[in-house]
Design an enzyme around this catalytic site. Structure first.
Site, mmCIF file in Angstrom:
data_model
loop_
_atom_site.group_PDB
_atom_site.id
_atom_site.type_symbol
_atom_site.label_atom_id
_atom_site.label_comp_id
_atom_site.label_asym_id
_atom_site.label_seq_id
_atom_site.Cartn_x
_atom_site.Cartn_y
_atom_site.Cartn_z
ATOM 1 C CG HIS A 45 -5.296 3.522 0.285
ATOM 2 N ND1 HIS A 45 -4.914 2.513 0.273
ATOM 3 C CD2 HIS A 45 -6.543 3.632 -0.418
ATOM 4 C CE1 HIS A 45 -5.692 1.649 -0.647
ATOM 5 N NE2 HIS A 45 -6.770 2.610 -0.753
ATOM 6 C CG ASP A 67 -2.390 0.578 0.779
ATOM 7 O OD1 ASP A 67 -2.357 1.930 0.714
ATOM 8 O OD2 ASP A 67 -3.219 -0.105 0.829
ATOM 9 C CB SER A 114 -9.294 0.652 -0.755
ATOM 10 O OG SER A 114 -8.614 0.727 -2.206
#
Ligand code: NAG
Ligand code: NAG
Ligand code: NAG
Ligand code: NAG
Ligand code: NAG
Ligand code: NAG
Length: 755
Positions: A216, A151, A542
């Site tokens: 994220h 990520d 996600s």
């Protein structure tokens, strides 16, 4: 990345034409700007690469680079030498150099790397996981299992990554921590950066620590395996104890994404390293659309991982609700779609005519008055950019002191629309969906009092505005509300099947929580109430992917002997197909969601722990399947990393793979497939089938009953699909096959696509 490249070339052209005297100094830059990072596949050298010393592996791969380069240059050009994920490497090459390589012995293929994109508390309880009872406790919360997350990096020191109650990593762990020595601990056991395009590299080792500048990666990591954090909330909403799905699992971050996206060469390098390091589960909330598996680096890397017993969970993509919009479709990957949870951040649009419409916002100001305000529709003057509240589009409209109705879409961010209203002097916003997104709304940290309502509600509000000379409205904030009976619902953005790469495999496999998910966040999310928070609420497949990565870790903890395919089968055959209210799961139009939206259904971790039967697949079983996809020997060989001759293998149709679901492309000829199930229950068991045939299809199952007298026994059955005369004219129809014992229902969805 491409844009940067274009910009560099454009500016070079300008510089060269405007100031010839600079040509000498820019020349070098120009030459290197023509270098692209290529992914190069080659055939394995004698004896394989796995046993090779790193220096030998490097020099083997360097032998494919232009002989005209000095050995120092070749070393520079070789970006990554892959050992586990593929027989190949990443190197900086010009188009001519790449072309020249094609004649070298052992060369298979090369392509310029693609840049993939990210698929961007309460959820464990929603999934039936409760702290002191049942499966969560039994599974030991994923203790000892290692989840590798690929990520944007991670935020060490965040309370979600505290190692309170965590044992040291298992002895097999070989990973590294590229943060300062103290940043990693028994929770965050590894963290590395793979970012070739963000900075010059020497031998593929980036100097940057894997800090999360984006949010994220911190969010996805804490969703999969964050520790318990009390009093987690965002703007005072969703207050409670936050935790990941496998709160005692270890985490390793492989930072493969930066501001420009996630480069293929970095993703492969991250997966290659995670395999070496000893990860048990890999979680990838990113993707690049459909591609044949030999040209899909995540599929390639995932195959090698799976071969080594590592479970790979990936996001399905956010390109829904249109059909055929999936990423990460390979059958050895768990492909995860997104659904809602039963928690909403309620904000109602209350109109002057007394009607009210429920909507959502995470920003819930306490002091917003409930008095009616003048209401305007931003697109009332017929201007399309004003209708979607594009930046600056309201500057000449009179929205001062008013509440503004804005439309979703136009490529303008939902929060940005609020900023447009705020900049023009508006005091609040009603954000209405477009038709495609239907009833799927999202709770955002808006910059002003706002609510996001459905297309239907928006249409009614427009009609109301049109019906009166002085329309008024306000937004009433009702806080966090739990217990929505229609949850889980498939959300509009969740990518849908069928799979392009392999239509004979039903995808997505599963849906899990991906809407308005609260999880850890690196920087304080600011808003105009001045609240600071180290948690954030965001949405995407996600977010659903790491939920399933966490579930896989729990299952790996409770069944260390299960293969990745067995864990996947357990998750799929035990999934729920009804919502909390006991009705079929619905989609963004409030209609029953079809199999291309839900796959096998909504994950039920406790049931997955005790599935009764397993559809297992060994690595070699994929070879006849890949041959059946009509890939060349070389293409199959580069996926499975050994020499394959499809004419020597028994090629099978896609739907014959021992998959826990059925996707059949049916013409007038009947088709028969077999499946082999492994009994993983205790003692004797008798299973009878229960069938709902897809409309227009006759389905027969043989035998009608299967029996087991002990654990790990296998049984094979066959299913024949025959098109019936009467056809509704639909493109596809769906049904399911259950094997039912006294204790278990083992469910396989069926979709038949008519030829
Ligand atoms: C969250 O809940 C706790 C315990 O119920 C309470 O003490 C705290 O004030 C709450 N925080 C917020 C921001 O509402
Ligand atoms: C719509 O409004 C924007 C911003 O005020 C303006 O630039 C644009 O020309 C308008 N478009 C039309 C079709 O009038
Ligand atoms: C508003 O009313 C006018 C005239 O009655 C009509 O033509 C138009 O379609 C209406 N617009 C909406 C959004 O209902
Ligand atoms: C592979 O080729 C065979 C023979 O031409 C064809 O029947 C089959 O449908 C093809 N399979 C796929 C997945 O395209
Ligand atoms: C295919 O089978 C033939 C005959 O058994 C054998 O000679 C040949 O080596 C095999 N090819 C591969 C690539 O396995
Ligand atoms: C995004 C946003 O509006 N942030 C605001 C949060 O609050 C601070 C302090 O009031 C403002 O300075 C920010 O602009």
């Amino acid at each position: 990345m491409l844009q940067t490249m274009v910009a560099i070339i454009v500016s070079l052209v300008l510089m060269l034409s405007l100031s010839p005297s600079m040509a000498v100094t820019v020349d070098e830059t120009e030459e290197s700007s023509l270098l692209s990072t290529y992914i190069v596949y080659v055939t394995k050298p004698e004896g394989g690469v796995n046993s090779m010393q790193s220096v030998d592996l490097d020099s083997f791969y360097q032998s494919f680079l232009p002989v005209s380069l000095s050995s120092a240059d070749r070393e520079q050009r070789l970006v990554y030498s892959y050992r586990n994920v593929v027989n190949g490497f990443a190197a900086k090459l010009t188009a001519e150099e790449a072309k020249a390589m094609e004649t070298k012995e052992g060369f298979v293929s090369a392509h310029v790397q693609k840049i993939l994109s990210l698929h961007t508390t309460h959820t464990p309880n929603f999934l039936g996981l409760h702290q002191n009872l049942g499966f969560w406790k039994q599974s030991n919360f994923g203790k000892g299992v290692i989840i590798g997350v690929l990520d944007t990096g991670i935020t060490p020191g965040h309370p979600s990554f505290s190692d309170a109650g965590m044992p040291p990593p298992p002895a097999k762990w070989k990973g590294k921590c590229e943060f300062d020595a103290t940043a990693c601990n028994n929770k965050l056991i590894g963290a590395r950066t793979f970012q070739t395009d963000s900075k010059p590299t020497s031998g593929g080792v980036a100097a940057d620590p894997p800090t999360d500048d984006e949010g994220h990666g911190t969010h996805t990591s804490s969703t999969a395996a964050g520790n318990f954090v009390e009093g987690a909330s965002v703007f005072g909403q969703a207050n409670g104890t936050a935790s990941g799905i496998a709160p005692l699992a270890h985490l390793a971050m492989y930072k493969v994404c930066g501001g420009a996206g996630c480069a293929e060469s970095d993703i492969l390098a991250g997966m290659d390293t995670a395999i070496d390091d000893g990860a048990d589960v890999l979680s990838l909330s990113l993707g690049g659309g459909s591609a044949p598996f030999y040209a899909d680096s995540i599929a390639m890397g995932a195959f090698s991982a799976t071969q080594k017993g590592i479970f790979v969970s990936c996001s399905a993509g956010n390109e829904g609700p249109s059909y055929g919009t999936l990423s990460n479709e390979a059958p050895w990957i768990l492909t995860v779609g997104a659904s809602t949870v039963d928690r909403i951040f309620l904000a109602s649009a209350q109109l002057g005519n007394g009607k009210g419409y429920e909507g959502e916002s995470i920003f819930q100001p306490k002091d917003f008055p409930s008095t009616q305000l003048p209401l305007v529709y931003s697109g009332a003057n017929g201007n399309e950019s004003a209708a979607v509240c594009a930046a600056g589009s309201l500057s000449s409209s009179d929205v001062q002191g008013k509440i503004v109705l804005c439309e979703r879409g136009g490529g303008i961010g939902r929060i940005d629309k609020g900023q447009t209203v705020k900049d023009a002097g508006g005091v609040a916003m009603i954000l209405m969906n477009d038709e495609l997104n239907g009833y799927s709304t999202l709770a955002d940290p808006h910059v002003l009092p706002a609510t996001h309502v459905s297309f239907a509600a928006g249409t009614s509000i427009k009609a109301y505005i049109n019906s009166t000379s002085s329309p008024t409205a306000t937004v009433v904030f009702r806080g966090t509300v739990i217990g929505k009976k229609s949850a889980p619902e498939v959300t509009s953005f969740s990518s849908r099947g069928p799979s392009f790469a392999s239509t004979g495999i039903l995808k997505p496999d599963i849906i899990g929580p991906g809407v308005n998910i609260l999880a850890a966040w690196p920087i304080s999310v600011e808003n105009n109430t001045n609240t600071k928070s180290t948690f954030n609420v965001i949405s995407g497949t996600s977010m659903s992917c790491p939920h399933l990565s966490g579930v896989a870790a729990l299952l790996k903890g409770s069944h260390p002997d299960w293969s990745p395919a067995a864990i996947k089968s357990a998750i799929m055959t035990s999934a729920d197909i009804v919502n909390l209210g006991g009705k079929p799961i619905i989609d963004q139009n409030l209609l029953p969601a079809d199999v291309f939206a839900v796959g096998s259904g909504h994950v039920n971790p406790s049931k997955a722990n005790d599935p009764g039967l397993i559809y297992d697949i060994q690595s070699d079983d994929y070879i006849p399947y890949l041959c059946g996809l009509n890939y060349t020997d070389q293409e199959v060989g580069s996926i499975v990393q050994r020499t394959v001759s499809c004419s020597n293998e028994s090629s099978i149709p896609e739907a014959q793979l021992n998959y826990p679901s059925f996707s059949i492309i049916l013409g007038s000829t009947p088709q028969t497939y077999t499946r082999t199930v492994t009994y993983v229950g205790q003692g004797n068991a008798i299973y009878n089938f229960e069938l709902v045939s897809p409309e227009g299809v006759d389905v027969t199952v043989k035998p009608e009953q299967i029996m087991f007298t002990g654990t790990n026994q296998k049984a094979t059955y066959s299913v024949t699909f025959t098109k019936t005369q009467k056809s509704s004219g639909a493109a596809f129809s769906q049904g399911y096959l259950n094997w039912v014992s006294g204790l278990h229902t083992v469910r396989s969805p069926i979709v038949v696509i008519f030829e």
